[in-house]
Design an enzyme around this catalytic site. Sequence first.
Site, short mmCIF file in Angstrom:
data_model
loop_
_atom_site.label_atom_id
_atom_site.label_comp_id
_atom_site.label_asym_id
_atom_site.label_seq_id
_atom_site.Cartn_x
_atom_site.Cartn_y
_atom_site.Cartn_z
CB THR A 119 -0.91 0.01 1.25
OG1 THR A 119 -1.57 1.27 1.36
CG2 THR A 119 -0.10 -0.21 2.52
CG ASP A 120 -1.14 4.94 -1.05
OD1 ASP A 120 -1.71 4.28 -0.17
OD2 ASP A 120 -1.71 5.79 -1.74
CD GLU A 121 -3.46 3.51 4.44
OE1 GLU A 121 -3.30 3.63 5.67
OE2 GLU A 121 -4.52 3.12 3.92
CE LYS A 153 0.38 -4.75 2.95
NZ LYS A 153 0.22 -6.13 2.40
CE1 TYR A 213 -3.09 -2.54 5.65
CE2 TYR A 213 -3.29 -0.19 5.26
CZ TYR A 213 -3.18 -1.47 4.77
OH TYR A 213 -3.15 -1.70 3.43
#
Length: 373
Positions: free
Chosen positions: A154-156, A183, A179
């Site tokens: 993810t870009d998060e 990741k 989260y």
Amino acid sequence: MAGRKLQNILVTGGCGFIGSNFIRYLFGMSASASEAFGDAGFSGRVVNVDSLTYAGNTENLAEVEAKYGGSRYFFERADISDRPAVERIFRQYDIDTVIHFAAESHVDRSVLGPGTFIQTNVVGTYTLLDAARNYWGCSLDRQRDDVLFHHISTDEVYGSLGETGYFTEETAYDPRSPYSASKASSDHIALAYFHTFGLPVTLSNCTNNYGPYQFPEKLIPLMIANIRDGKALPVYGEGKNIRDWIYVEDHNRAVWQIVRQGRTGEKYNIGGENEWQNIRLLHKLIELTAAELGREPAAVEKTITHVKDRPGHDARYAIDCSKIKAELGWQRKMTFEEGLLLTVRWYLSHKDWMDRILSGEYRNWIAENYAGR
């Protein structure tokens, strides 16, 4: 790269939103019924491994199961942290490719219960990587180009942007929630297995997906359902947080392009080049959904409710996806206007599916049909 088998593909989390759309894409059974995405050209077997947690729904792949079950499509209910189960699946199906979607992915849930995210996203990813390394016999002294482990991220993991700038593949990681931290950890472990053990790994970091079969706790399907049912439309804070949105099938086309042609040891950012403030997106959803339902948008607007912002809420995400465009020739095909309208119409026309999710009834169906699996 030309030697990759791509015949016995293990897809983890294949009953979830993005994973089920990916499997449908491989079998030419797109939920969007759009010919714009073309044919994946896949003729092998898919083994879908999913533990069927709350967001996993086997109904998403009922058509695939009916047409290809037992011949080209196989479902295994298993936890990716269960090492004996993972090893058995590698042996039984002679897995040559892993496409790893499985993850706990809801930020709010990670704030309430981080442990599950660490177990699935970190320990589960490690288990898969190590099982793949052992089964394929990979090492720095035994390089292989006929197998591949692709890790979806993810870009998060990059944290939060200000008003300008974009995340690139070189952006330093700065996760802000349990989260995104889980990741980020799994990303580092995946690339460490490439550098330390010679495991052929590719990695992609994608922005926010939208489209059919998304679990209705997420923004777009939740708002469509609430508009349909005349419920309040909750917005965190002032709703000024900005996200970049990509149609799920454009994302899956990018993943397949990486799996076929991406360079091992490399990561690729996948973005929609399509930034929207949350509140602006909600107004657009109200406009489209109200029109489909024959209602007045102004009346629906009155149900918007601003609620307390969540902890660690990143201000803005925006992806620079020039690398995958330049190296692999990928381009987004779905415009946001077209994709959002398709999505609104899909959820409104799949009321039974949505209602079974919202009521929890789909869990009973899974229990009845997958008892003991």
